[in-house]
Write an enzyme that holds these catalytic residues in place. Structure first.
Site, PDB file in Angstrom:
ATOM      1  N   HIS A  37       0.842  -1.210   0.000  1.00 20.46           N
ATOM      2  CA  HIS A  37       0.000   0.000   0.000  1.00 20.46           C
ATOM      3  C   HIS A  37       0.873   1.254   0.000  1.00 20.46           C
ATOM      4  O   HIS A  37       0.584   2.228  -0.696  1.00 20.46           O
ATOM      5  CB  HIS A  37      -0.875   0.066   1.255  1.00 20.46           C
ATOM      6  CG  HIS A  37      -1.873  -1.038   1.375  1.00 20.46           C
ATOM      7  ND1 HIS A  37      -1.762  -2.059   2.290  1.00 20.46           N
ATOM      8  CD2 HIS A  37      -3.031  -1.275   0.696  1.00 20.46           C
ATOM      9  CE1 HIS A  37      -2.786  -2.864   2.179  1.00 20.46           C
ATOM     10  NE2 HIS A  37      -3.579  -2.418   1.221  1.00 20.46           N
ATOM     11  N   ASP A  77      -2.441   2.336  13.638  1.00 22.91           N
ATOM     12  CA  ASP A  77      -1.151   2.003  13.034  1.00 22.91           C
ATOM     13  C   ASP A  77      -1.095   2.491  11.576  1.00 22.91           C
ATOM     14  O   ASP A  77      -0.072   3.009  11.114  1.00 22.91           O
ATOM     15  CB  ASP A  77      -0.971   0.478  13.114  1.00 22.91           C
ATOM     16  CG  ASP A  77       0.416   0.076  12.701  1.00 22.91           C
ATOM     17  OD1 ASP A  77       1.357   0.712  13.200  1.00 22.91           O
ATOM     18  OD2 ASP A  77       0.557  -0.814  11.843  1.00 22.91           O
ATOM     19  N   ASP A  78      -2.214   2.350  10.853  1.00 26.45           N
ATOM     20  CA  ASP A  78      -2.272   2.810   9.446  1.00 26.45           C
ATOM     21  C   ASP A  78      -2.016   4.313   9.372  1.00 26.45           C
ATOM     22  O   ASP A  78      -1.244   4.789   8.537  1.00 26.45           O
ATOM     23  CB  ASP A  78      -3.651   2.520   8.837  1.00 26.45           C
ATOM     24  CG  ASP A  78      -3.941   1.037   8.716  1.00 26.45           C
ATOM     25  OD1 ASP A  78      -2.983   0.238   8.778  1.00 26.45           O
ATOM     26  OD2 ASP A  78      -5.127   0.675   8.569  1.00 26.45           O
ATOM     27  N   SER A 187       0.416  -8.892   0.966  1.00 33.55           N
ATOM     28  CA  SER A 187      -1.036  -8.879   1.109  1.00 33.55           C
ATOM     29  C   SER A 187      -1.375  -8.855   2.590  1.00 33.55           C
ATOM     30  O   SER A 187      -0.646  -9.439   3.412  1.00 33.55           O
ATOM     31  CB  SER A 187      -1.618 -10.152   0.476  1.00 33.55           C
ATOM     32  OG  SER A 187      -2.946 -10.341   0.929  1.00 33.55           O
TER      33      SER A 187
END
Ligand code: PAF
Length: 284
Positions: A37, A77-78, A187
């Site tokens: 990402h 966390d993201d 993933s």
């Protein structure tokens, strides 16, 4: 970096950037961000003045309730990871923002020619769920550019098609798959593999490469190469859903002797985890 969870705040920010003629790039995600990402966010930052990332676990695209429940939610966390990159705005809507009248009353976007092949066959309704949420997000963010990973190759083609068919004024950029050192495609699902499954998982990429080598060496040997790859996967404990070579531009079956760019695509279960991967094979 600003984090907003509602449409008014999102639109206000976007409107200001548009007024200043800034180019906006958007990366839609379902969170649980990994290096794959983050590479999309870096790509977006290369292409635009402003970067927007959305984090929304879209219930509409899960045909399996357990899969939805198991999907890891790691918002704090993201946000921390995104704050370390050039990301200007994180949009974190909930179900009531995305589907205010409920999912069953939501207008749905259907992209033809996707449900009858590859992931469409194994995940009924999945691509309508993706097409619907992505159309909504693209309209909400009003972006100039949106970046999607090639790992979900069928999803990337679906989005390109919906943007063309609905005349949405933006460019869709595909970014290469990020891999672990042993070749496993990154993933969010990888963390659900047990230790021994994780050791076996790179076989998926190895078999894609074996099929590619065989295809480039001798086109006639393709069926045998696919059968061999399937049996190696099954010996290692994979349950293969599909392993196929398709035209890269429209995912139609490759005709014999056709000289075009192809994709070799696989989906397989290892224990309870469904993994997908694909690679390019240039036959032109
Ligand atoms: O690829 C994903 O993470 C999702 O399918 C997407 C594009 C964010 C839509 O929910």
């Amino acid at each position: 970096m600003q984090v907003v969870d509602n449409l008014v705040a999102l639109r206000t920010r976007i409107k200001n950037w548009r007024a200043d003629n800034e180019v906006i790039a958007f990366v839609p995600t379902m969170g649980n961000l990994h290096q794959g990402h983050l590479s999309l966010v870096k790509k977006a930052a290369e292409l635009a003045d402003r970067v927007v990332v959305s984090i929304f676990v879209n219930p509409l695209q899960f045909n399996d309730k357990q899969d939805l429940d198991n999907y890891p939610r790691t918002l704090n966390d993201d946000i921390k990871q995104l704050s370390e990159l050039r990301c200007d705005l994180v949009f974190t809507p909930d179900d009531s923002i995305m589907y205010p009248r409920g999912m069953s009353n939501q207008t749905s976007v259907h992209v033809p020619g996707m449900d009858d092949k590859l992931c469409g066959l194994g995940r009924p309704g999945h691509f309508d769920g993706v097409a619907t949420v992505v159309t909504k997000l693209l309209n909400m963010v009003q972006t100039d550019i949106a970046v999607f990973g090639e790992k979900d190759y069928q999803q990337l083609l679906l989005i390109r098609q919906l943007v063309q068919d609905l005349n949405l004024p933006m460019d869709i950029i595909g970014a290469p798959t990020c891999r672990e050192q042993d070749g496993l495609a990154m993933s969010s699902r990888n963390q659900r593999l047990t230790e021994s499954e994780r050791e076996k998982a790179p076989l998926l990429y190895q078999q894609l490469q074996a099929v590619k080598t065989a295809l480039l060496e001798n086109r006639q040997g393709l069926d045998a190469a696919l059968a061999d790859a399937q049996s190696q996967l099954s010996e290692a404990g994979f349950e293969t859903e599909y392993l196929e070579v398709r035209r890269a531009d429209n995912l139609q079956p490759l005709q014999s002797g056709e000289t075009t760019t192809a994709r070799i695509l696989v989906a397989a279960r290892l224990g309870s985890v469904r993994l997908i991967d694909n690679i390019l094979c240039d036959l032109a």
